[in-house]
Enzyme design. Structure first.
Site, PDB file in Angstrom:
ATOM      1  N   LYS A  76      -1.374   1.148   2.015  1.00 36.76           N
ATOM      2  CA  LYS A  76      -1.672   1.501   3.407  1.00 36.76           C
ATOM      3  C   LYS A  76      -0.972   2.802   3.820  1.00 36.76           C
ATOM      4  O   LYS A  76      -1.589   3.698   4.397  1.00 36.76           O
ATOM      5  CB  LYS A  76      -1.255   0.345   4.328  1.00 36.76           C
ATOM      6  CG  LYS A  76      -1.529   0.582   5.800  1.00 36.76           C
ATOM      7  CD  LYS A  76      -1.566  -0.696   6.599  1.00 36.76           C
ATOM      8  CE  LYS A  76      -0.466  -1.667   6.244  1.00 36.76           C
ATOM      9  NZ  LYS A  76       0.879  -1.230   6.620  1.00 36.76           N
ATOM     10  N   THR A  78       0.193   5.072   1.791  1.00 39.84           N
ATOM     11  CA  THR A  78      -0.391   6.119   0.941  1.00 39.84           C
ATOM     12  C   THR A  78      -1.687   6.639   1.571  1.00 39.84           C
ATOM     13  O   THR A  78      -1.935   7.851   1.621  1.00 39.84           O
ATOM     14  CB  THR A  78      -0.672   5.541  -0.467  1.00 39.84           C
ATOM     15  OG1 THR A  78       0.531   4.960  -0.956  1.00 39.84           O
ATOM     16  CG2 THR A  78      -1.134   6.607  -1.423  1.00 39.84           C
ATOM     17  N   ARG A  99       6.535   4.639   9.986  1.00 33.32           N
ATOM     18  CA  ARG A  99       7.852   4.036  10.234  1.00 33.32           C
ATOM     19  C   ARG A  99       8.867   4.487   9.191  1.00 33.32           C
ATOM     20  O   ARG A  99       8.514   4.928   8.106  1.00 33.32           O
ATOM     21  CB  ARG A  99       7.744   2.505  10.182  1.00 33.32           C
ATOM     22  CG  ARG A  99       6.938   1.915  11.308  1.00 33.32           C
ATOM     23  CD  ARG A  99       6.743   0.422  11.132  1.00 33.32           C
ATOM     24  NE  ARG A  99       5.970   0.125   9.938  1.00 33.32           N
ATOM     25  CZ  ARG A  99       5.946  -1.059   9.337  1.00 33.32           C
ATOM     26  NH1 ARG A  99       6.668  -2.056   9.816  1.00 33.32           N
ATOM     27  NH2 ARG A  99       5.210  -1.251   8.275  1.00 33.32           N
ATOM     28  N   LYS A 110       9.920  -4.844  -2.174  1.00 38.60           N
ATOM     29  CA  LYS A 110       8.800  -3.978  -1.852  1.00 38.60           C
ATOM     30  C   LYS A 110       8.959  -2.552  -2.356  1.00 38.60           C
ATOM     31  O   LYS A 110       7.988  -1.838  -2.588  1.00 38.60           O
ATOM     32  CB  LYS A 110       8.652  -3.987  -0.321  1.00 38.60           C
ATOM     33  CG  LYS A 110       7.392  -3.356   0.209  1.00 38.60           C
ATOM     34  CD  LYS A 110       7.230  -3.764   1.670  1.00 38.60           C
ATOM     35  CE  LYS A 110       6.279  -2.861   2.396  1.00 38.60           C
ATOM     36  NZ  LYS A 110       6.896  -1.698   2.996  1.00 38.60           N
ATOM     37  N   ALA A 278       7.139  -5.964  10.532  1.00 41.29           N
ATOM     38  CA  ALA A 278       5.810  -6.300  11.049  1.00 41.29           C
ATOM     39  C   ALA A 278       5.524  -7.791  11.011  1.00 41.29           C
ATOM     40  O   ALA A 278       4.686  -8.281  11.763  1.00 41.29           O
ATOM     41  CB  ALA A 278       4.751  -5.549  10.265  1.00 41.29           C
ATOM     42  N   PHE A 306       1.663  -4.347   7.488  1.00 45.34           N
ATOM     43  CA  PHE A 306       0.946  -5.460   6.859  1.00 45.34           C
ATOM     44  C   PHE A 306      -0.538  -5.483   7.237  1.00 45.34           C
ATOM     45  O   PHE A 306      -1.105  -4.460   7.591  1.00 45.34           O
ATOM     46  CB  PHE A 306       1.643  -6.789   7.154  1.00 45.34           C
ATOM     47  CG  PHE A 306       3.012  -6.897   6.536  1.00 45.34           C
ATOM     48  CD1 PHE A 306       3.230  -6.542   5.206  1.00 45.34           C
ATOM     49  CD2 PHE A 306       4.106  -7.339   7.268  1.00 45.34           C
ATOM     50  CE1 PHE A 306       4.488  -6.631   4.623  1.00 45.34           C
ATOM     51  CE2 PHE A 306       5.369  -7.434   6.688  1.00 45.34           C
ATOM     52  CZ  PHE A 306       5.557  -7.075   5.364  1.00 45.34           C
ATOM     53  N   PHE A 386      -8.104   2.528  -7.747  1.00 51.31           N
ATOM     54  CA  PHE A 386      -7.223   2.317  -8.899  1.00 51.31           C
ATOM     55  C   PHE A 386      -8.020   2.636 -10.161  1.00 51.31           C
ATOM     56  O   PHE A 386      -9.237   2.433 -10.206  1.00 51.31           O
ATOM     57  CB  PHE A 386      -6.743   0.857  -8.958  1.00 51.31           C
ATOM     58  CG  PHE A 386      -5.577   0.562  -8.057  1.00 51.31           C
ATOM     59  CD1 PHE A 386      -4.309   0.340  -8.579  1.00 51.31           C
ATOM     60  CD2 PHE A 386      -5.740   0.504  -6.680  1.00 51.31           C
ATOM     61  CE1 PHE A 386      -3.230   0.064  -7.750  1.00 51.31           C
ATOM     62  CE2 PHE A 386      -4.665   0.233  -5.839  1.00 51.31           C
ATOM     63  CZ  PHE A 386      -3.406   0.012  -6.375  1.00 51.31           C
ATOM     64  N   TRP A 414      -4.430   9.062  -3.990  1.00 55.18           N
ATOM     65  CA  TRP A 414      -3.233   8.776  -4.791  1.00 55.18           C
ATOM     66  C   TRP A 414      -3.170   9.732  -5.986  1.00 55.18           C
ATOM     67  O   TRP A 414      -2.136  10.297  -6.296  1.00 55.18           O
ATOM     68  CB  TRP A 414      -3.244   7.312  -5.254  1.00 55.18           C
ATOM     69  CG  TRP A 414      -2.025   6.918  -6.019  1.00 55.18           C
ATOM     70  CD1 TRP A 414      -0.831   6.460  -5.500  1.00 55.18           C
ATOM     71  CD2 TRP A 414      -1.852   6.918  -7.446  1.00 55.18           C
ATOM     72  NE1 TRP A 414       0.058   6.207  -6.507  1.00 55.18           N
ATOM     73  CE2 TRP A 414      -0.541   6.472  -7.714  1.00 55.18           C
ATOM     74  CE3 TRP A 414      -2.683   7.256  -8.523  1.00 55.18           C
ATOM     75  CZ2 TRP A 414      -0.030   6.358  -9.010  1.00 55.18           C
ATOM     76  CZ3 TRP A 414      -2.177   7.144  -9.819  1.00 55.18           C
ATOM     77  CH2 TRP A 414      -0.862   6.698 -10.052  1.00 55.18           C
TER      78      TRP A 414
END
Length: 561
Positions: A76, A78, A99, A110, A278, A306, A386, A414
């Site tokens: 998210k 990214t 954030r 994480k 979150a 999230f 991906f 990415w």
């Protein structure tokens, strides 16, 4: 830029050619004297400059949210960073607002929170570690209040605080289950009155929420004064201002409330400021950063933590409601891998094509799309690519999203940076400029607190009922009687499922939402509703990320991701 090959996020970030932060500021029209530099690549924006922007027209606000997170990873942040770069690439003046990272998840499960691959904000190491000290300032201000409460009681307890009803816990920015429940003030008369207490993680602190929802320093100090620290024997609330804590707390936060300016890998501006959890708190960056960005850019791309059931709902119902923000469009991030997981595929089999599982898992994505539409905000889906994704899997997602009256766009930011997300950037611009956004929160201010909880549980989570003990309902009624009934609800719930059971993937219906506890954040201006097994102080996993973090022979950090 091509594919990242085997380069890690930190290697890519380290190779970045950063511009001096004063140049990034100048690109936004911020004069050098209005920036407070922290080294060459980070700066805070002065309160005077922010105040001077008040009369300017606002740019457009884009929210990036996601499906429920899975161990497969969604990307998210990214995508938020990539979209900001993509908008700049197609000639729009865009600022990313995200954030700050908490040290707890960074050393826990994480990892970092600065994006990934060729869609990152830099300096990545600093942003994921101490950065400009904002979280330390919040920790200090929070714990100053805790110390003042116990000190007030020690020196005669003029406010008649009932020590069995102290509501203010302590905080630290670390995952440490041993501190969830403690006994303090042991050791005899000199150390005060023994009582039960505990720690939460800093990002769950009401001070963090206050910093992120305050309009300016004066508003911050007023909100700090409104914090309820505990109750007297007659159950009347004792406020932070009653023990004269608000002024000193504001002094500790005077720099922390100023937004931090950094840059993306492509030298575009990013505001990284504030970081409430979150799944516990409201999960959005600061109102000051978002509002300042809207005055300086055509487009502001922000994210909420999230999945959309937590992050987007709180962004709309708490942040936008309180700050008077009107989002123009929302992007929901999904991956073929996560769709497969939601469709029942185990993590070790995600590399194999499974179009049937993708289709089955799309129910989770569909629920989020429909939920965001309930707020009147137009939606587009970003499929974060991906290398193991197949054409058939991507097409299955696109076909499914089309049945919902929305579009899904494949994004390769990415691996390719802004070049890989141009199509999404163009489509987001078209969506935002279509004038289709009819934003409205989910529930009105004057609805009863319990009815608000039920509305979120039924409309967003698709639960059949909310169950709560009489003590919880009585507490909500008492707060309504005290004038807090108009506050929004901040649900503390697992991020992994629409339900309160983290193992229930997909789009469950008819489940029950058990409310364990409610907490009044009178300073922040919301009621926290704790459901299921959610913890306000996380623990570390059996093998924490910290085991892989170290300094190499060149003195560079390894293992942050």
């Amino acid at each position: 830029m091509g594919n990242t090959g085997f380069k890690s996020d930190i290697e890519i970030a380290r190779a970045a050619r950063k511009l001096p932060i004063l140049e990034i500021g100048a690109s936004l029209g911020i004069p050098a004297e209005e920036l407070l530099p922290y080294g060459h690549d980070k700066a805070k924006i002065s309160a005077n400059f922010i105040a001077a922007q008040k009369g300017k027209k606002d740019g457009r606000l884009i929210l990036v949210t996601a499906i429920n997170p899975t161990p497969a990873g969604e990307g998210k942040t990214t995508t938020t960073v990539g979209l900001g770069d993509g908008l700049n690439r197609i000639g729009k003046k865009a600022i990313v607002c995200i954030r700050e990272a908490s040290l707890g998840p960074c050393f826990g499960v994480k990892g970092g929170a600065a994006g990934g691959g060729y869609a990152q904000v830099v300096p990545m190491e600093d942003i994921n570690l101490h950065f400009t000290g904002d979280f330390h300032a919040i920790t200090s201000a929070h714990n100053l209040l805790a110390a003042l409460i116990d000190n007030h009681i020690y020196w005669g307890n003029e406010q008649n605080i009932d020590i069995r009803r102290i509501a203010w816990r302590r905080v630290m920015d670390m995952n440490d289950r041993a501190l969830r429940d403690i006994v303090c003030s042991l050791g005899g008369v000199a150390n005060g009155f023994p009582r039960e207490a505990g720690f939460d993680i800093t990002v769950a602190s009401e001070v963090m929420a206050i910093l992120c929802l305050s309009e300016d320093l004066a508003d911050l100090e007023k909100r700090l004064g409104n914090i309820i620290v505990g109750y007297r024997r007659d159950k009347s609330p004792v406020f932070a201002r009653d023990i004269k804590a608000d002024g000193a707390m504001a002094v500790l936060l005077k720099d922390a409330i100023q937004p931090n300016l950094v840059q993306t890998l492509e030298n575009n501006p990013a505001f990284v400021h504030g970081g409430p959890f979150a799944n516990i708190a409201h999960g959005c960056n600061s109102v000051v950063a978002t509002k300042t960005a809207l005055k300086l850019a055509d487009y502001v791309v922000t994210e909420a933590g999230f999945g959309a059931d937590l992050g987007a709902e709180k962004f709309f119902d708490i942040k936008c409601r309180k700050a008077g923000l009107k989002p123009d469009a929302a992007v929901i991030v999904a991956t073929a891998r996560a769709m497969k997981m939601n469709g029942g595929v185990k993590k070790d089999a995600l590399g194999e094509e499974n179009i049937a599982a993708v289709r089955k898992g799309c129910a989770n994505l569909g629920r989020h799309v429909q939920n965001v539409k309930k707020f009147g905000v137009p939606v587009i889906v970003a499929i974060n690519h991906f290398s193991s994704d197949t054409e058939g899997e991507i097409q299955a997602i696109k076909d499914y999203v089309a049945t919902l009256g929305a579009q899904a766009v494949l994004c390769r930011h990415w691996a390719e940076g802004s070049a890989g997300i141009e199509e999404l950037a163009h489509k987001v611009v078209a969506l935002a400029e279509s004038g289709r956004s009819q934003f409205a929160p989910l529930y009105p201010d004057d609805m009863s607190l319990f009815h608000k909880i039920e509305t979120i549980a039924k409309d967003i989570y698709h639960a059949s009922e909310v169950i709560a003990d009489k003590s919880v309902r009585d507490q909500l009624h008492a707060w309504e009687a005290q004038g807090y009934g108009n506050l929004p609800i901040c649900m503390a719930k697992t991020q992994y499922s629409f339900s309160t059971d983290p193992n229930l993937r997909g789009a469950p219906e008819g489940h029950t939402v058990p409310v364990r506890e409610v907490r009044l954040s009178a300073g922040a201006g919301f009621v926290v509703v704790i459901t299921g097994e959610i913890m306000t102080m996380p623990g570390l996993p059996k093998v924490p990320s910290s085991e892989r973090i170290f300094l190499n022979e060149q003195g560079q950090i390894e293992g942050l991701f």
